[in-house]
Design a protein around this motif. Structure first.
Motif, PDB file in Angstrom:
ATOM      1  N   HIS A  67      53.316  43.846  39.687  1.00 41.97           N
ATOM      2  CA  HIS A  67      52.550  42.757  39.080  1.00 41.97           C
ATOM      3  C   HIS A  67      51.185  43.264  38.651  1.00 41.97           C
ATOM      4  CE1 HIS A  67      55.646  40.004  40.330  1.00 41.97           C
ATOM      5  NE2 HIS A  67      55.590  40.513  41.544  1.00 41.97           N
ATOM      6  N   HIS A  68      50.717  42.754  37.535  1.00 46.30           N
ATOM      7  CA  HIS A  68      49.427  43.196  37.008  1.00 46.30           C
ATOM      8  C   HIS A  68      48.289  42.302  37.487  1.00 46.30           C
ATOM      9  CE1 HIS A  68      50.486  40.008  34.160  1.00 46.30           C
ATOM     10  NE2 HIS A  68      49.187  39.907  33.908  1.00 46.30           N
ATOM     11  N   HIS A  69      47.098  42.838  37.387  1.00 45.85           N
ATOM     12  CA  HIS A  69      45.870  42.088  37.627  1.00 45.85           C
ATOM     13  C   HIS A  69      45.245  41.842  36.260  1.00 45.85           C
ATOM     14  CE1 HIS A  69      45.829  42.901  41.994  1.00 45.85           C
ATOM     15  NE2 HIS A  69      46.398  44.044  41.641  1.00 45.85           N
ATOM     16  N   ARG A  70      44.768  40.630  36.039  1.00 49.71           N
ATOM     17  CA  ARG A  70      44.159  40.298  34.744  1.00 49.71           C
ATOM     18  C   ARG A  70      42.728  39.852  34.983  1.00 49.71           C
ATOM     19  NH1 ARG A  70      47.362  36.672  30.654  1.00 49.71           N
ATOM     20  NH2 ARG A  70      48.161  38.744  30.188  1.00 49.71           N
ATOM     21  N   PHE A  71      41.834  40.389  34.140  1.00 47.68           N
ATOM     22  CA  PHE A  71      40.472  39.877  34.153  1.00 47.68           C
ATOM     23  C   PHE A  71      39.974  39.772  32.727  1.00 47.68           C
ATOM     24  CE2 PHE A  71      39.903  44.456  34.491  1.00 47.68           C
ATOM     25  CZ  PHE A  71      38.795  44.734  33.702  1.00 47.68           C
ATOM     26  N   THR A  72      39.001  38.896  32.549  1.00 42.85           N
ATOM     27  CA  THR A  72      38.422  38.656  31.232  1.00 42.85           C
ATOM     28  C   THR A  72      36.938  38.949  31.304  1.00 42.85           C
ATOM     29  OG1 THR A  72      40.060  36.942  30.836  1.00 42.85           O
ATOM     30  CG2 THR A  72      38.142  36.933  29.406  1.00 42.85           C
ATOM     31  N   VAL A  73      36.440  39.656  30.302  1.00 45.91           N
ATOM     32  CA  VAL A  73      35.000  39.935  30.219  1.00 45.91           C
ATOM     33  C   VAL A  73      34.478  39.403  28.893  1.00 45.91           C
ATOM     34  CG1 VAL A  73      35.033  41.932  31.752  1.00 45.91           C
ATOM     35  CG2 VAL A  73      35.443  42.263  29.338  1.00 45.91           C
ATOM     36  N   THR A  74      33.205  39.066  28.914  1.00 44.44           N
ATOM     37  CA  THR A  74      32.549  38.624  27.690  1.00 44.44           C
ATOM     38  C   THR A  74      31.709  39.789  27.186  1.00 44.44           C
ATOM     39  OG1 THR A  74      32.484  36.374  28.535  1.00 44.44           O
ATOM     40  CG2 THR A  74      31.027  36.889  26.699  1.00 44.44           C
ATOM     41  N   VAL A  75      31.906  40.151  25.925  1.00 39.71           N
ATOM     42  CA  VAL A  75      31.230  41.332  25.374  1.00 39.71           C
ATOM     43  C   VAL A  75      30.478  40.976  24.101  1.00 39.71           C
ATOM     44  CG1 VAL A  75      32.968  42.922  26.310  1.00 39.71           C
ATOM     45  CG2 VAL A  75      33.241  42.041  23.997  1.00 39.71           C
ATOM     46  N   ASP A  76      29.548  41.848  23.777  1.00 39.42           N
ATOM     47  CA  ASP A  76      28.894  41.811  22.468  1.00 39.42           C
ATOM     48  C   ASP A  76      29.709  42.766  21.599  1.00 39.42           C
ATOM     49  OD1 ASP A  76      27.327  42.064  20.213  1.00 39.42           O
ATOM     50  OD2 ASP A  76      25.576  42.875  21.266  1.00 39.42           O
ATOM     51  N   ARG A  96      32.968  46.703  36.860  1.00 36.19           N
ATOM     52  CA  ARG A  96      32.740  47.122  38.252  1.00 36.19           C
ATOM     53  C   ARG A  96      32.745  45.936  39.211  1.00 36.19           C
ATOM     54  NH1 ARG A  96      31.636  52.105  39.470  1.00 36.19           N
ATOM     55  NH2 ARG A  96      31.070  53.607  37.870  1.00 36.19           N
ATOM     56  N   ALA A  97      32.508  44.733  38.705  1.00 38.95           N
ATOM     57  CA  ALA A  97      32.500  43.542  39.548  1.00 38.95           C
ATOM     58  C   ALA A  97      33.905  43.081  39.927  1.00 38.95           C
ATOM     59  CB  ALA A  97      31.764  42.413  38.831  1.00 38.95           C
ATOM     60  N   GLN A  98      34.918  43.679  39.373  1.00 40.17           N
ATOM     61  CA  GLN A  98      36.309  43.318  39.690  1.00 40.17           C
ATOM     62  C   GLN A  98      36.683  43.945  41.027  1.00 40.17           C
ATOM     63  OE1 GLN A  98      37.677  41.039  37.668  1.00 40.17           O
ATOM     64  NE2 GLN A  98      35.765  41.252  36.509  1.00 40.17           N
ATOM     65  N   SER A  99      36.734  43.140  42.066  1.00 40.97           N
ATOM     66  CA  SER A  99      36.919  43.654  43.429  1.00 40.97           C
ATOM     67  C   SER A  99      38.252  44.375  43.617  1.00 40.97           C
ATOM     68  CB  SER A  99      36.780  42.522  44.450  1.00 40.97           C
ATOM     69  OG  SER A  99      37.758  41.528  44.203  1.00 40.97           O
ATOM     70  N   PHE A 100      39.286  43.976  42.895  1.00 42.30           N
ATOM     71  CA  PHE A 100      40.599  44.612  43.077  1.00 42.30           C
ATOM     72  C   PHE A 100      40.614  46.067  42.599  1.00 42.30           C
ATOM     73  CE2 PHE A 100      40.938  42.993  38.776  1.00 42.30           C
ATOM     74  CZ  PHE A 100      41.624  43.983  38.103  1.00 42.30           C
ATOM     75  N   LEU A 101      39.610  46.482  41.832  1.00 42.87           N
ATOM     76  CA  LEU A 101      39.555  47.863  41.334  1.00 42.87           C
ATOM     77  C   LEU A 101      38.886  48.824  42.322  1.00 42.87           C
ATOM     78  CD1 LEU A 101      38.560  47.260  37.599  1.00 42.87           C
ATOM     79  CD2 LEU A 101      40.773  48.002  38.476  1.00 42.87           C
TER      80      LEU A 101
END
Length: 184
Positions: A67-76, A96-101
């Motif tokens: 199973h994958h982990h999904r995260f979303t970031v807001t970028v310029d 770096r704030a993604q604790s699962f990494l």
């Protein structure tokens, strides 16, 4: 009476002789094949003792989690594409704030950038490529989570804001000290 000449009658005995000759030839061929076909029995083998070589067990290759982990970031998006230091630093902070990494190794990463319209697809693919490049850089230069990572082709999500980047990460089941050898 017909004015056409009649073909000469072939005698039935001549036709019969032809068929008899063909049958005789076929019979001789079968006898020839049967007479020249035989099985040679090999002499009995005497067993000789042999030493068994001990081979090491094959190296177990690391596996990815199912199973994958999904995260979303807001970028310029424009900032990333022009290598703006602030935009790059903000992106890396969010990753770096993604604790699962933390303390894990990513095996496969899939990146989707938003494309609000069809006209924005090209830019969205460029942003996805840039994000993959920055993640690879975090792995190679900063030794963070993406040291042995393969990246899927850049993708986009039509109708989504271009400042939204979605990242799917498939982690290795165990922490890797070194990258596995290439199989191909």
């Amino acid at each position: 009476m017909s004015s056409f000449p009649r073909p000469p009658r072939v005698r039935e005995s001549t036709l019969l002789a032809g068929w008899l000759f063909a049958d005789l030839l076929l019979g001789l061929a079968v006898i020839f094949l049967a007479a020249n076909t035989y099985a040679k029995v090999p002499p009995p083998a005497t067993p000789t003792p042999t030493r068994l070589a001990v081979t090491p067990s094959p190296t177990v290759l690391p596996r990815l989690e199912l199973h994958h982990h999904r995260f979303t970031v807001t970028v310029d998006a424009n900032g990333l594409l022009t290598n703006d230091a602030g935009a790059v630093a903000a992106f890396k902070r969010q990753v770096r704030a993604q604790s699962f990494l933390v303390g894990r190794t990513a095996g496969l990463v899939i990146v989707y950038d938003g494309a609000p319209t069809v006209d924005a697809i090209g830019t969205s693919l460029d942003v996805s490529r840039k994000v993959m490049s920055l993640l690879a850089q975090m792995g190679s230069q900063e030794h963070f989570a993406f040291t042995c990572t393969s990246f899927y082709d850049p993708l986009y999500t039509l109708g989504q804001d271009q400042s939204t980047v979605t990242v799917d990460v498939y982690l290795f089941t165990e922490h890797l000290q070194t990258c596995p050898p290439a199989l191909f």
